[in-house]
Motif scaffolding. Structure first.
Motif, PDB file in Angstrom:
ATOM      1  N   ASN A   1     -34.899  58.884 -34.582  1.00  0.00           N
ATOM      2  CA  ASN A   1     -36.052  58.121 -34.121  1.00  0.00           C
ATOM      3  C   ASN A   1     -35.734  57.561 -32.743  1.00  0.00           C
ATOM      4  OD1 ASN A   1     -37.985  55.882 -33.695  1.00  0.00           O
ATOM      5  ND2 ASN A   1     -38.607  56.326 -35.803  1.00  0.00           N
ATOM      6  N   VAL A   2     -36.452  58.013 -31.749  1.00  0.00           N
ATOM      7  CA  VAL A   2     -36.150  57.656 -30.367  1.00  0.00           C
ATOM      8  C   VAL A   2     -36.335  56.160 -30.121  1.00  0.00           C
ATOM      9  CG1 VAL A   2     -36.829  58.060 -27.951  1.00  0.00           C
ATOM     10  CG2 VAL A   2     -36.709  59.976 -29.553  1.00  0.00           C
ATOM     11  N   VAL A   3     -37.178  55.520 -30.883  1.00  0.00           N
ATOM     12  CA  VAL A   3     -37.396  54.083 -30.724  1.00  0.00           C
ATOM     13  C   VAL A   3     -36.362  53.282 -31.498  1.00  0.00           C
ATOM     14  CG1 VAL A   3     -38.980  52.158 -31.196  1.00  0.00           C
ATOM     15  CG2 VAL A   3     -39.855  54.287 -30.220  1.00  0.00           C
TER      16      VAL A   3
ATOM     17  N   THR B   1     -24.889  52.841 -28.611  1.00  0.00           N
ATOM     18  CA  THR B   1     -25.852  53.664 -27.893  1.00  0.00           C
ATOM     19  C   THR B   1     -26.017  55.073 -28.455  1.00  0.00           C
ATOM     20  OG1 THR B   1     -26.558  54.133 -25.624  1.00  0.00           O
ATOM     21  CG2 THR B   1     -24.317  54.753 -26.201  1.00  0.00           C
ATOM     22  N   THR B   2     -25.129  55.520 -29.349  1.00  0.00           N
ATOM     23  CA  THR B   2     -25.195  56.886 -29.862  1.00  0.00           C
ATOM     24  C   THR B   2     -26.307  57.011 -30.903  1.00  0.00           C
ATOM     25  OG1 THR B   2     -22.816  57.110 -29.544  1.00  0.00           O
ATOM     26  CG2 THR B   2     -23.880  58.733 -30.967  1.00  0.00           C
ATOM     27  N   PRO B   3     -27.215  57.987 -30.758  1.00  0.00           N
ATOM     28  CA  PRO B   3     -28.290  58.163 -31.738  1.00  0.00           C
ATOM     29  C   PRO B   3     -27.745  58.412 -33.138  1.00  0.00           C
ATOM     30  CG  PRO B   3     -28.720  59.464 -29.781  1.00  0.00           C
ATOM     31  CD  PRO B   3     -27.311  58.955 -29.659  1.00  0.00           C
ATOM     32  N   VAL B   4     -28.486  57.943 -34.120  1.00  0.00           N
ATOM     33  CA  VAL B   4     -28.132  58.142 -35.525  1.00  0.00           C
ATOM     34  C   VAL B   4     -29.229  58.959 -36.180  1.00  0.00           C
ATOM     35  CG1 VAL B   4     -27.703  57.011 -37.733  1.00  0.00           C
ATOM     36  CG2 VAL B   4     -26.895  55.958 -35.613  1.00  0.00           C
ATOM     37  N   VAL B   5     -28.834  60.060 -36.815  1.00  0.00           N
ATOM     38  CA  VAL B   5     -29.794  60.920 -37.504  1.00  0.00           C
ATOM     39  C   VAL B   5     -29.685  60.662 -38.998  1.00  0.00           C
ATOM     40  CG1 VAL B   5     -30.422  63.294 -38.021  1.00  0.00           C
ATOM     41  CG2 VAL B   5     -29.720  62.669 -35.711  1.00  0.00           C
TER      42      VAL B   5
ATOM     43  N   MET C   1     -44.107  45.057 -33.253  1.00  0.00           N
ATOM     44  CA  MET C   1     -44.328  46.089 -32.250  1.00  0.00           C
ATOM     45  C   MET C   1     -43.357  47.248 -32.439  1.00  0.00           C
ATOM     46  SD  MET C   1     -44.581  45.627 -28.114  1.00  0.00           S
ATOM     47  CE  MET C   1     -45.672  44.215 -28.317  1.00  0.00           C
ATOM     48  N   VAL C   2     -42.148  46.957 -32.846  1.00  0.00           N
ATOM     49  CA  VAL C   2     -41.187  48.022 -33.143  1.00  0.00           C
ATOM     50  C   VAL C   2     -41.712  48.880 -34.282  1.00  0.00           C
ATOM     51  CG1 VAL C   2     -38.837  48.556 -33.875  1.00  0.00           C
ATOM     52  CG2 VAL C   2     -39.254  46.632 -32.323  1.00  0.00           C
ATOM     53  N   GLU C   3     -42.223  48.230 -35.305  1.00  0.00           N
ATOM     54  CA  GLU C   3     -42.794  48.954 -36.446  1.00  0.00           C
ATOM     55  C   GLU C   3     -43.973  49.817 -35.997  1.00  0.00           C
ATOM     56  OE1 GLU C   3     -43.311  50.380 -40.221  1.00  0.00           O
ATOM     57  OE2 GLU C   3     -41.653  49.148 -39.465  1.00  0.00           O
ATOM     58  N   ASP C   4     -44.788  49.268 -35.113  1.00  0.00           N
ATOM     59  CA  ASP C   4     -45.959  49.984 -34.615  1.00  0.00           C
ATOM     60  C   ASP C   4     -45.563  51.246 -33.849  1.00  0.00           C
ATOM     61  OD1 ASP C   4     -48.755  50.338 -33.990  1.00  0.00           O
ATOM     62  OD2 ASP C   4     -48.311  49.599 -31.977  1.00  0.00           O
ATOM     63  N   LEU C   5     -44.411  51.222 -33.217  1.00  0.00           N
ATOM     64  CA  LEU C   5     -43.958  52.367 -32.412  1.00  0.00           C
ATOM     65  C   LEU C   5     -43.051  53.324 -33.187  1.00  0.00           C
ATOM     66  CD1 LEU C   5     -43.181  50.424 -29.125  1.00  0.00           C
ATOM     67  CD2 LEU C   5     -44.951  52.164 -29.395  1.00  0.00           C
ATOM     68  N   THR C   6     -42.816  53.033 -34.450  1.00  0.00           N
ATOM     69  CA  THR C   6     -41.882  53.857 -35.223  1.00  0.00           C
ATOM     70  C   THR C   6     -42.371  55.291 -35.370  1.00  0.00           C
ATOM     71  OG1 THR C   6     -41.051  51.939 -36.437  1.00  0.00           O
ATOM     72  CG2 THR C   6     -40.722  54.088 -37.452  1.00  0.00           C
ATOM     73  N   LEU C   7     -43.652  55.477 -35.614  1.00  0.00           N
ATOM     74  CA  LEU C   7     -44.191  56.828 -35.759  1.00  0.00           C
ATOM     75  C   LEU C   7     -44.018  57.622 -34.471  1.00  0.00           C
ATOM     76  CD1 LEU C   7     -45.725  58.991 -37.350  1.00  0.00           C
ATOM     77  CD2 LEU C   7     -47.873  57.932 -36.590  1.00  0.00           C
ATOM     78  N   LEU C   8     -44.325  56.986 -33.333  1.00  0.00           N
ATOM     79  CA  LEU C   8     -44.119  57.644 -32.039  1.00  0.00           C
ATOM     80  C   LEU C   8     -42.657  58.037 -31.871  1.00  0.00           C
ATOM     81  CD1 LEU C   8     -45.436  56.447 -28.580  1.00  0.00           C
ATOM     82  CD2 LEU C   8     -43.019  56.930 -28.893  1.00  0.00           C
TER      83      LEU C   8
END
Length: 543
Positions: free
Chosen positions: A19-21, A539-543, A39-46
């Motif tokens: 999730n990029v956000v 900073t490392t993305p987590v999948v 607002m974070v929740e609102d952008l989660t889908l994006l």
């Protein structure tokens, strides 16, 4: 061949499924700080959609299959249409659908511009080219407000969350996109040297344009704000792609530019020969009228460059976390930790400053916020955009030869990285704009002093850098020749202040020790002290 040789070994998997956000702590903390946790929740889908394999593939395809110009139809009629690959439309449909165009201007939700900026930053990591028409559509609305009647006609369509491509009259569309044409071949940034002429027609407020525009991106957009000369001087105009009666306006696309950077967007050269245009604002006030559009697109330059930083950092940190060399994972090697941590500090500083500026847009009636926006926009535009090519190049190097091939996505990011330093004013133009603001609007210096001063006492290196900057401001005789140095120092102090006040201690310490009051040469991987691994893990993305 032995199947073991065919198996992929020691190759990092593609960065998808994150999730990029929500995987970006610098972003989510800034959203919460200036907005709300909701607002974070609102952008989660994006954020989830931006991190999919599908989005990654569409970004690659939109650049692999370039837009094509068709000047004439089969009957010899001039149509000047540009055809885009379906992946372009896939990206555009989602960008508009997520409210990243002009939706904030009609929103009744709290912090609409911050929400949009965070979404633009996150979604921009899928592919940079389609951000151009999205950005211009967002930026057109404040300029249109120079004429209430024109604004009421266009704003609802520009603010729509429905992507509606095609050359049709405004009355037949459920959504519209805006473009901009300012520069000409003989003048560039010096728009007062424009030679395109606007001649009044018999209809009040309407003119015909005669001349050219050297750069006009996204020529399939529905309307364009352009500058042209009238008897009263440089004036702003609205040029509709299609007239109210459904006929096409006389707008000739001479060619699409063969440019550095993304290949997905159609940057064009236009000719006007009797093109109908509606005056926006008074004659001779064109630069003042369009300046609000310029301010908004400068913010998007900062956001776009910060997005390039974040995407390249994510790719680098992901790669070194999965790649082994010299007896262990790259991420466990102290020198590689230093490089990734340094890149992370740069990215977090850019993200923090971009979100702070977006928050200021939501408070136009607060004197400090308006003054800070005036001075900090050209500062951030200068500094963040200048830093981006160096950072993207270093991130690419972390992937080695794998980063040099197109499928990795890094070559596109690298080609794109110089763009925002040029668009909406080069480094010199923005540095001089800082001097202009300081000389004409004394409240902007007070705003900068108050903003950076909020961190006074938090770090002695930041305090010293602020004092050094104020001393440089006092040397009036050398301000113009030192304008870039001044802009860089003022921007770095803003970033340092934000990190000292709001960032993790390790990040703030690394920034202040390496960017402030030192002979920093811009080479990444030269941090000293601190928990570098903690910065890398953050900073490392987590999948």
């Amino acid at each position: 061949m032995d199947p073991a040789f065919r198996a992929t070994a020691n190759q990092s998997p593609p960065l998808v499924g994150h999730n990029v956000v929500t995987s970006d702590l610098a972003l989510t903390e800034a959203i919460t700080r200036h907005g709300t946790p909701d607002m974070v929740e609102d952008l989660t889908l994006l954020g989830r959609e931006a991190g999919t394999a599908e989005a990654r593939e569409h970004g690659l395809l939109a650049n692999r299959h370039e837009p094509r110009l068709t000047p004439y139809d089969r009957f010899g009629e001039r149509i000047d249409e540009v055809e885009f690959h379906p992946s372009w439309h896939w990206l555009m449909e989602r960008a508009v659908g997520h409210g990243l165009a002009a939706a904030p201007w009609e929103s009744e939700q709290p912090h609409p511009h911050l929400r949009r900026a965070a979404g633009f930053f996150a979604w921009g990591q899928t592919e940079p080219g389609h951000g151009c028409p999205v950005s211009m559509t967002y930026a057109a609305v404040p300029a249109l407000r120079a004429d209430d009647a024109i604004a009421k006609e266009w704003t609802p369509l520009l603010a729509s969350r429905r992507y509606d491509p095609g050359v049709r009259a405004r009355s037949d569309k459920v959504g519209a996109l805006a473009g901009m044409g300012m520069t000409e071949k003989q003048g560039g940034s010096d728009v007062r040297a424009n030679v395109t002429q606007a001649r009044p027609t018999a209809e009040d407020g309407w003119y015909t344009l005669h001349g050219h525009k050297w750069f006009t991106s996204a020529p399939m957009n529905d309307m364009f704000l352009v500058l042209a000369q009238t008897a009263g001087g440089v004036t702003c105009f609205v040029v509709p792609r299609v007239l109210a009666d459904g006929t096409r306006n006389q707008l000739d696309v001479v060619r699409l530019k063969d440019k550095l950077g993304n290949r997905s967007n159609a940057s064009s050269e236009l000719e006007f020969d009797g093109t109908l245009a509606q005056r926006l604002g008074d004659e001779g006030r064109g630069v003042r009228t369009i300046i609000e559009m310029v301010a908004a697109t400068r913010l998007d330059c900062v956001l776009g460059s910060a997005a390039l930083m974040r995407r390249s950092l994510a790719e680098a940190s992901w790669h070194v976390s999965h790649r082994s060399a010299f007896g262990g994972r790259l991420v466990d090697k102290p020198l590689m930790q230093n490089v990734i941590a340094d890149l992370a500090v740069e990215s977090e500083a850019a993200t923090a400053l971009a979100m702070r500026l977006a928050a200021a847009v939501d408070q136009p009636d607060v004197a400090h916020e308006a003054a800070l926006r005036r001075i900090a926009l050209p500062l951030a535009k200068f500094w963040v955009c200048k830093r981006t090519p160096f950072m993207v190049a270093e991130a690419l190097e972390c992937l080695g030869g794998n980063g040099y091939v197109e499928d990795s996505g890094l070559p596109l990011l690298f080609r794109e990285s110089p763009l925002n330093s040029i668009w909406e004013g080069s480094g010199n133009v923005n540095a001089l704009d800082v001097l202009r603001a300081l000389s004409r609007e004394p409240e902007v210096l007070d705003a900068w002093i108050n903003e950076v001063g909020a961190a006074r006492g938090g770090d002695v290196r930041l305090d010293a850098a602020i004092d050094d900057t104020l001393a440089l401001l006092g040397d009036v005789g050398s301000l113009e020749v030192s304008a870039r140095r001044l802009a860089g120092q003022m921007a770095a102090c803003l970033q340092g202040s934000l990190l000292v006040r709001h960032g993790p201690a390790d990040v703030a310490d690394a920034f202040c020790s390496s960017r402030l009051g030192t002979a920093y040469n811009g080479t990444f991987g030269t941090l000293s002290g601190g928990d570098l691994r903690a910065i890398v893990d953050r900073t490392t993305p987590v999948v």
